[in-house]
Design an enzyme around this catalytic site. Structure first.
Site, PDB file in Angstrom:
ATOM      1  N   ASN A 107     105.234 -56.504 -19.299  1.00 24.38           N
ATOM      2  CA  ASN A 107     106.422 -57.325 -19.601  1.00 24.38           C
ATOM      3  C   ASN A 107     106.176 -58.182 -20.837  1.00 24.38           C
ATOM      4  O   ASN A 107     107.030 -58.295 -21.715  1.00 24.38           O
ATOM      5  CB  ASN A 107     106.774 -58.211 -18.400  1.00 24.38           C
ATOM      6  CG  ASN A 107     107.650 -57.493 -17.397  1.00 24.38           C
ATOM      7  OD1 ASN A 107     108.821 -57.268 -17.649  1.00 24.38           O
ATOM      8  ND2 ASN A 107     107.065 -57.088 -16.282  1.00 24.38           N
ATOM      9  N   ILE A 165     101.725 -72.557 -10.547  1.00 22.14           N
ATOM     10  CA  ILE A 165     101.704 -73.468 -11.704  1.00 22.14           C
ATOM     11  C   ILE A 165     101.504 -74.886 -11.178  1.00 22.14           C
ATOM     12  O   ILE A 165     102.195 -75.327 -10.264  1.00 22.14           O
ATOM     13  CB  ILE A 165     103.035 -73.372 -12.492  1.00 22.14           C
ATOM     14  CG1 ILE A 165     103.261 -71.945 -13.002  1.00 22.14           C
ATOM     15  CG2 ILE A 165     103.060 -74.369 -13.651  1.00 22.14           C
ATOM     16  CD1 ILE A 165     102.236 -71.457 -13.988  1.00 22.14           C
ATOM     17  N   ASN A 190     110.196 -67.020 -14.905  1.00 24.51           N
ATOM     18  CA  ASN A 190     109.450 -65.988 -14.188  1.00 24.51           C
ATOM     19  C   ASN A 190     110.340 -64.771 -14.003  1.00 24.51           C
ATOM     20  O   ASN A 190     111.567 -64.875 -14.007  1.00 24.51           O
ATOM     21  CB  ASN A 190     108.992 -66.514 -12.820  1.00 24.51           C
ATOM     22  CG  ASN A 190     108.092 -65.522 -12.098  1.00 24.51           C
ATOM     23  OD1 ASN A 190     107.245 -64.863 -12.726  1.00 24.51           O
ATOM     24  ND2 ASN A 190     108.265 -65.384 -10.803  1.00 24.51           N
ATOM     25  N   HIS A 245     110.985 -61.506 -11.357  1.00 28.46           N
ATOM     26  CA  HIS A 245     110.693 -61.023  -9.998  1.00 28.46           C
ATOM     27  C   HIS A 245     111.352 -59.652  -9.859  1.00 28.46           C
ATOM     28  O   HIS A 245     112.518 -59.493 -10.223  1.00 28.46           O
ATOM     29  CB  HIS A 245     111.244 -62.019  -8.968  1.00 28.46           C
ATOM     30  CG  HIS A 245     110.718 -61.794  -7.596  1.00 28.46           C
ATOM     31  ND1 HIS A 245     109.447 -62.181  -7.221  1.00 28.46           N
ATOM     32  CD2 HIS A 245     111.262 -61.189  -6.515  1.00 28.46           C
ATOM     33  CE1 HIS A 245     109.251 -61.846  -5.947  1.00 28.46           C
ATOM     34  NE2 HIS A 245     110.329 -61.243  -5.502  1.00 28.46           N
ATOM     35  N   ASP A 279     109.601 -68.665  -6.227  1.00 28.85           N
ATOM     36  CA  ASP A 279     110.822 -67.850  -6.347  1.00 28.85           C
ATOM     37  C   ASP A 279     112.108 -68.575  -5.968  1.00 28.85           C
ATOM     38  O   ASP A 279     113.094 -67.937  -5.578  1.00 28.85           O
ATOM     39  CB  ASP A 279     110.693 -66.569  -5.487  1.00 28.85           C
ATOM     40  CG  ASP A 279     109.494 -65.733  -5.889  1.00 28.85           C
ATOM     41  OD1 ASP A 279     109.145 -65.729  -7.081  1.00 28.85           O
ATOM     42  OD2 ASP A 279     108.891 -65.101  -5.004  1.00 28.85           O
ATOM     43  N   GLU A 311     113.059 -54.439 -16.044  1.00 29.54           N
ATOM     44  CA  GLU A 311     112.352 -55.708 -16.286  1.00 29.54           C
ATOM     45  C   GLU A 311     112.133 -55.893 -17.785  1.00 29.54           C
ATOM     46  O   GLU A 311     112.370 -56.963 -18.346  1.00 29.54           O
ATOM     47  CB  GLU A 311     110.987 -55.716 -15.586  1.00 29.54           C
ATOM     48  CG  GLU A 311     111.065 -55.792 -14.080  1.00 29.54           C
ATOM     49  CD  GLU A 311     109.674 -55.921 -13.465  1.00 29.54           C
ATOM     50  OE1 GLU A 311     108.901 -56.791 -13.904  1.00 29.54           O
ATOM     51  OE2 GLU A 311     109.359 -55.139 -12.550  1.00 29.54           O
TER      52      GLU A 311
HETATM   53  C1  GRF Z   1     106.120 -57.007 -12.706  1.00 32.78           C
HETATM   54  O1  GRF Z   1     106.625 -56.077 -11.812  1.00 32.78           O
HETATM   55  C2  GRF Z   1     106.724 -58.368 -12.456  1.00 32.78           C
HETATM   56  O2  GRF Z   1     108.013 -58.310 -11.967  1.00 32.78           O
HETATM   57  C3  GRF Z   1     105.828 -58.941 -11.404  1.00 32.78           C
HETATM   58  O3  GRF Z   1     104.548 -58.478 -11.723  1.00 32.78           O
HETATM   59  C4  GRF Z   1     104.638 -57.271 -12.477  1.00 32.78           C
HETATM   60  C5  GRF Z   1     103.898 -57.505 -13.741  1.00 32.78           C
HETATM   61  O4  GRF Z   1     103.767 -56.354 -14.508  1.00 32.78           O
HETATM   62  N1  GRF Z   1     105.988 -60.381 -11.332  1.00 32.78           N
HETATM   63  P1  GRF Z   1     103.172 -56.473 -15.979  1.00 32.78           P
HETATM   64  O5  GRF Z   1     101.832 -57.190 -15.857  1.00 32.78           O
HETATM   65  O6  GRF Z   1     104.142 -57.234 -16.794  1.00 32.78           O
HETATM   66  O7  GRF Z   1     102.985 -55.074 -16.450  1.00 32.78           O
END
Ligand code: GRF
Length: 202
Positions: free
Chosen positions: A14, A93, A107, A109, A150, A179
């Protein structure tokens, strides 16, 4: 340019998608620093490859949770970070960082909160719960971070269909693609003022 500080524990895909969007000029933001509790994380490796300052801050390196909180807040301040991006960060955090970046910590999720959130609900566990419940829809949520897991205000959500025969793995893959686009898009909307975060700034 909105200065971004990343916190990531593992792979960092991400984070990478957001860095790529910055490089492509798709959002008025720039990566300022990457922090990880995991010295061997893909996230720190990616940061080094991108020439972004990379810091390992953990209980082991700092001695206590309070010291990690202090070090994270100081590091974010050192790099003049304006928006903190949690991208697969597996630690809570601390209060100092939360207070100094109130309404400035995001964040992601991998489902439609408030379903399947809270302590212990992360990664594949979320997708396994969605499949076990027989839901026909999952998705992605981008939300602000507060002291409760969350529970912060939701900034953006996008749904993803659950297909017949989906496994947690196949669903995770489809959700991850969303994502990557939704996180960068949401940050772009914060950077250009479409999404207003309380408390000034953007
Ligand atoms: C993602 O699925 C995110 O939603 C979750 O952890 C995963 C992280 O993946 N919180 P990456 O490290 O960004 O590849």
């Amino acid at each position: 340019m909105l200065k971004l500080g990343f916190l990531a524990s593992h792979r960092g895909s991400n984070m990478q998608s957001i860095i790529d969007a910055c490089k492509a000029g798709q959002l008025a933001a720039e990566p300022a620093v990457v922090i990880s509790n995991n010295a061997d994380s893909g996230a720190l490796e990616r940061a080094r490859q991108e020439g972004i300052p990379a810091r390992h801050l953990s209980n082991r390196s700092e001695g206590s949770e309070a010291a990690v909180d202090e070090a994270i807040a100081n590091t974010l301040a050192e790099f003049e970070v304006e928006l903190v991006i949690l991208a697969g960060y597996m630690k809570r955090i601390g209060p100092r960082t939360l207070a100094e970046f109130e309404n400035r910590i995001l964040n992601i999720h991998p489902c439609l909160l408030p379903k399947y959130g809270g302590q212990g609900m992360y990664g594949m566990r979320v997708h396994e719960a969605v499949i076990a419940a027989g839901d026909t829809e999952s998705g992605v949520t981008i939300h602000l971070v507060n002291e409760e897991y969350d529970k912060g205000a939701i900034l953006a959500q996008q749904s993803v269909a659950v297909h017949e025969g989906d496994t947690a793995e196949s669903l995770a893959e489809r959700v991850l693609a969303v994502e990557h686009s939704l996180y960068a898009d949401t940050i772009a909307r914060i950077a250009n003022g479409d999404i207003k975060l309380e408390g000034g700034g953007s």
